[in-house]
Write a protein that holds these residues in place. Structure first.
Motif, PDB file in Angstrom:
ATOM      1  N   ASP A  19       0.855  -1.178   0.000  1.00  0.00           N
ATOM      2  CA  ASP A  19       0.000   0.000   0.000  1.00  0.00           C
ATOM      3  C   ASP A  19       0.898   1.237   0.000  1.00  0.00           C
ATOM      4  OD1 ASP A  19      -1.604   2.267   1.147  1.00  0.00           O
ATOM      5  OD2 ASP A  19      -3.169   0.736   1.151  1.00  0.00           O
ATOM      6  N   LEU A  20       0.931   1.927  -1.130  1.00  0.00           N
ATOM      7  CA  LEU A  20       1.840   3.059  -1.291  1.00  0.00           C
ATOM      8  C   LEU A  20       1.509   4.196  -0.339  1.00  0.00           C
ATOM      9  CD1 LEU A  20       4.119   4.474  -2.860  1.00  0.00           C
ATOM     10  CD2 LEU A  20       2.406   5.195  -4.544  1.00  0.00           C
ATOM     11  N   GLN A  21       0.224   4.489  -0.173  1.00  0.00           N
ATOM     12  CA  GLN A  21      -0.173   5.597   0.689  1.00  0.00           C
ATOM     13  C   GLN A  21       0.223   5.351   2.141  1.00  0.00           C
ATOM     14  OE1 GLN A  21      -4.447   6.464   1.134  1.00  0.00           O
ATOM     15  NE2 GLN A  21      -3.950   8.603   0.795  1.00  0.00           N
TER      16      GLN A  21
ATOM     17  N   SER B 234     -15.422  -8.956  17.145  1.00  0.00           N
ATOM     18  CA  SER B 234     -16.602  -8.098  17.171  1.00  0.00           C
ATOM     19  C   SER B 234     -16.242  -6.738  17.780  1.00  0.00           C
ATOM     20  CB  SER B 234     -17.716  -8.758  17.978  1.00  0.00           C
ATOM     21  OG  SER B 234     -17.300  -8.985  19.317  1.00  0.00           O
ATOM     22  N   GLY B 235     -17.000  -5.728  17.410  1.00  0.00           N
ATOM     23  CA  GLY B 235     -16.732  -4.383  17.896  1.00  0.00           C
ATOM     24  C   GLY B 235     -15.967  -3.573  16.878  1.00  0.00           C
ATOM     25  N   LYS B 236     -16.509  -2.423  16.503  1.00  0.00           N
ATOM     26  CA  LYS B 236     -15.917  -1.622  15.438  1.00  0.00           C
ATOM     27  C   LYS B 236     -14.923  -0.585  15.960  1.00  0.00           C
ATOM     28  CE  LYS B 236     -19.536  -1.870  11.919  1.00  0.00           C
ATOM     29  NZ  LYS B 236     -20.427  -1.069  11.045  1.00  0.00           N
ATOM     30  N   ILE B 237     -13.959  -0.287  15.093  1.00  0.00           N
ATOM     31  CA  ILE B 237     -13.047   0.836  15.298  1.00  0.00           C
ATOM     32  C   ILE B 237     -13.370   1.863  14.214  1.00  0.00           C
ATOM     33  CG2 ILE B 237     -10.634   1.593  15.216  1.00  0.00           C
ATOM     34  CD1 ILE B 237      -9.851  -1.233  16.144  1.00  0.00           C
ATOM     35  N   LEU B 238     -13.499   3.112  14.592  1.00  0.00           N
ATOM     36  CA  LEU B 238     -13.731   4.191  13.630  1.00  0.00           C
ATOM     37  C   LEU B 238     -12.473   5.042  13.521  1.00  0.00           C
ATOM     38  CD1 LEU B 238     -15.511   5.929  11.769  1.00  0.00           C
ATOM     39  CD2 LEU B 238     -16.262   7.179  13.824  1.00  0.00           C
ATOM     40  N   ILE B 239     -12.002   5.235  12.291  1.00  0.00           N
ATOM     41  CA  ILE B 239     -10.834   6.068  12.038  1.00  0.00           C
ATOM     42  C   ILE B 239     -11.292   7.331  11.333  1.00  0.00           C
ATOM     43  CG2 ILE B 239      -8.598   6.232  10.879  1.00  0.00           C
ATOM     44  CD1 ILE B 239      -8.361   3.203  11.127  1.00  0.00           C
ATOM     45  N   MET B 240     -10.964   8.469  11.923  1.00  0.00           N
ATOM     46  CA  MET B 240     -11.393   9.764  11.415  1.00  0.00           C
ATOM     47  C   MET B 240     -10.174  10.625  11.080  1.00  0.00           C
ATOM     48  SD  MET B 240     -14.088  10.410  14.551  1.00  0.00           S
ATOM     49  CE  MET B 240     -14.844  11.833  13.798  1.00  0.00           C
ATOM     50  N   THR B 241     -10.321  11.484  10.077  1.00  0.00           N
ATOM     51  CA  THR B 241      -9.255  12.446   9.796  1.00  0.00           C
ATOM     52  C   THR B 241      -9.831  13.853   9.745  1.00  0.00           C
ATOM     53  OG1 THR B 241      -9.423  12.495   7.370  1.00  0.00           O
ATOM     54  CG2 THR B 241      -8.096  10.731   8.352  1.00  0.00           C
ATOM     55  N   ALA B 242      -8.979  14.797  10.115  1.00  0.00           N
ATOM     56  CA  ALA B 242      -9.369  16.198   9.988  1.00  0.00           C
ATOM     57  C   ALA B 242      -9.348  16.622   8.530  1.00  0.00           C
ATOM     58  CB  ALA B 242      -8.434  17.079  10.820  1.00  0.00           C
ATOM     59  N   GLY B 243      -8.342  16.159   7.773  1.00  0.00           N
ATOM     60  CA  GLY B 243      -8.220  16.552   6.379  1.00  0.00           C
ATOM     61  C   GLY B 243      -7.738  15.412   5.508  1.00  0.00           C
TER      62      GLY B 243
ATOM     63  N   LEU C  83      -4.516  11.403   5.409  1.00  0.00           N
ATOM     64  CA  LEU C  83      -4.870  10.050   4.993  1.00  0.00           C
ATOM     65  C   LEU C  83      -3.717   9.037   5.076  1.00  0.00           C
ATOM     66  CD1 LEU C  83      -7.351  10.576   2.022  1.00  0.00           C
ATOM     67  CD2 LEU C  83      -7.815   9.540   4.238  1.00  0.00           C
ATOM     68  N   PRO C  84      -2.465   9.370   4.762  1.00  0.00           N
ATOM     69  CA  PRO C  84      -1.417   8.352   4.884  1.00  0.00           C
ATOM     70  C   PRO C  84      -1.317   7.745   6.275  1.00  0.00           C
ATOM     71  CG  PRO C  84      -0.622  10.181   3.574  1.00  0.00           C
ATOM     72  CD  PRO C  84      -1.959  10.602   4.127  1.00  0.00           C
ATOM     73  N   VAL C  85      -1.430   8.570   7.303  1.00  0.00           N
ATOM     74  CA  VAL C  85      -1.376   8.063   8.679  1.00  0.00           C
ATOM     75  C   VAL C  85      -2.637   7.261   8.997  1.00  0.00           C
ATOM     76  CG1 VAL C  85      -1.239   8.716  11.120  1.00  0.00           C
ATOM     77  CG2 VAL C  85       0.113   9.954   9.409  1.00  0.00           C
ATOM     78  N   ALA C  86      -3.775   7.752   8.537  1.00  0.00           N
ATOM     79  CA  ALA C  86      -5.032   7.031   8.754  1.00  0.00           C
ATOM     80  C   ALA C  86      -5.024   5.685   8.044  1.00  0.00           C
ATOM     81  CB  ALA C  86      -6.208   7.875   8.271  1.00  0.00           C
TER      82      ALA C  86
ATOM     83  N   VAL D   4     -13.485  -2.075  10.566  1.00  0.00           N
ATOM     84  CA  VAL D   4     -13.108  -0.671  10.671  1.00  0.00           C
ATOM     85  C   VAL D   4     -14.008   0.187   9.790  1.00  0.00           C
ATOM     86  CG1 VAL D   4     -11.229   0.997  10.453  1.00  0.00           C
ATOM     87  CG2 VAL D   4     -10.703  -1.388  11.016  1.00  0.00           C
ATOM     88  N   ASP D   5     -14.559   1.241  10.371  1.00  0.00           N
ATOM     89  CA  ASP D   5     -15.260   2.278   9.613  1.00  0.00           C
ATOM     90  C   ASP D   5     -14.322   3.476   9.460  1.00  0.00           C
ATOM     91  OD1 ASP D   5     -17.661   0.962   9.202  1.00  0.00           O
ATOM     92  OD2 ASP D   5     -18.544   1.696  11.075  1.00  0.00           O
ATOM     93  N   THR D   6     -14.578   4.292   8.453  1.00  0.00           N
ATOM     94  CA  THR D   6     -13.743   5.478   8.230  1.00  0.00           C
ATOM     95  C   THR D   6     -14.617   6.708   8.038  1.00  0.00           C
ATOM     96  OG1 THR D   6     -13.622   5.025   5.846  1.00  0.00           O
ATOM     97  CG2 THR D   6     -11.837   4.182   7.220  1.00  0.00           C
ATOM     98  N   LEU D   7     -14.073   7.847   8.416  1.00  0.00           N
ATOM     99  CA  LEU D   7     -14.751   9.135   8.263  1.00  0.00           C
ATOM    100  C   LEU D   7     -13.663  10.168   8.000  1.00  0.00           C
ATOM    101  CD1 LEU D   7     -17.345  10.793   8.400  1.00  0.00           C
ATOM    102  CD2 LEU D   7     -17.052  10.939  10.880  1.00  0.00           C
ATOM    103  N   PHE D   8     -13.550  10.597   6.758  1.00  0.00           N
ATOM    104  CA  PHE D   8     -12.428  11.437   6.351  1.00  0.00           C
ATOM    105  C   PHE D   8     -12.849  12.887   6.094  1.00  0.00           C
ATOM    106  CE2 PHE D   8     -10.687   7.305   4.356  1.00  0.00           C
ATOM    107  CZ  PHE D   8     -10.138   6.927   5.568  1.00  0.00           C
ATOM    108  N   ASP D   9     -11.910  13.791   6.339  1.00  0.00           N
ATOM    109  CA  ASP D   9     -12.062  15.210   6.013  1.00  0.00           C
ATOM    110  C   ASP D   9     -13.237  15.849   6.743  1.00  0.00           C
ATOM    111  OD1 ASP D   9     -11.263  17.573   4.771  1.00  0.00           O
ATOM    112  OD2 ASP D   9     -12.488  17.217   2.984  1.00  0.00           O
TER     113      ASP D   9
END
Length: 255
Positions: free
Chosen positions: A101-103, A118-127, A131-134, A148-153
């Protein structure tokens, strides 16, 4: 080698499917395997619930190949982090199932399996720049067996983008908040939810940002409660901590 693998091996010996000598061959490298330049911790999953992950920064290409070969021989997936594209290009031909994964600058020796915990982790970013760290955090959490769920920007420059996502945040057992600049998103999220929040400062920002130090200090000084902070750009560390929390929650629920 994890607890389930060892139990299965011992049961196969008991049933006569596997010979004692073969079982000994598979177990002889516990607790670690000495390669001269590295000691591979095959026992780590038994102690901590998380297998050893290869940190590639500073390692020579041939050393990484040798480490991946020996870890992969245990018939389990292997995660390598902080692997630069130039080294990945030389390593990939040695492993037929490897994915890079290049990013995220991460390599997986085998494709990701379906989530098992079981049990979700949510990863969020400010911008978007975070994304590379996320992505490193996402790959790590998925590698460790989590959904894992994601919520970006959804940073504070447009806070309305976050406020409409309460249902998604409520579904998670743990939230990982990745933010650069002033790192304010972690405090905002910490004031909205009752779950543990893991804040990850990133080295994204202008000069006075000091390569992530401003965001780190802001997160450490957050007035919102329930926030833990990992090091700058440490998506792997955030996901590892989230994994430990979720596994403990799951274990307590199953009792």
């Amino acid at each position: 080698m994890n607890e389930e693998t060892i139990k299965a091996l011992l049961e196969s010996v008991q049933q006569g499917i596997c010979s004692p000598s073969e079982a000994f061959r598979q177990l002889k490298d516990l607790p670690y395997e000495d390669l001269g330049f590295a000691r591979l911790d095959h026992h780590r999953a038994l102690r901590t619930g998380q297998s050893e992950v290869v940190f590639c920064q500073g390692k020579q290409t041939d050393q990484i190949i040798t480490i991946l070969t020996h870890l992969g021989a245990k018939d389990q997936n292997v995660l390598a982090t902080r692997l630069e594209p130039e080294k990945a290009e030389k390593i990939l031909p040695h492993f037929s199932d490897a994915q890079y994964d290049l990013q995220a600058r991460c390599l997986l020796l085998r494709p990701l399996a379906e989530p098992t915990i079981s049990g979700k982790i949510l990863i969020m970013t400010a911008g978007t720049a975070d994304l590379p760290v996320a992505r490193e955090a996402w790959l790590t959490a998925r590698y460790m067996g989590h959904e894992v769920d994601t919520l970006f920007d959804v940073g504070v420059a447009g806070i309305h983008r976050l406020l409409g996502q309460r249902e998604l945040m409520d579904r998670a057992e743990v939230l990982i908040v990745v933010a650069g600049m002033e790192g304010a998103l972690a405090s905002v999220v910490g004031g909205l939810v009752d779950q543990p929040v893991i804040a990850v400062p990133t080295s994204v920002g202008y000069g006075a940002h000091f390569q992530g130090l401003a965001a780190l200090l802001s997160m450490l000084n957050s007035c919102a409660s329930g926030i833990g902070v990992v090091n700058i750009d440490n998506g792997f560390g955030a996901a590892s901590l989230a994994s430990a929390i979720v596994r403990r929650i799951t274990r307590d629920k199953d009792k």
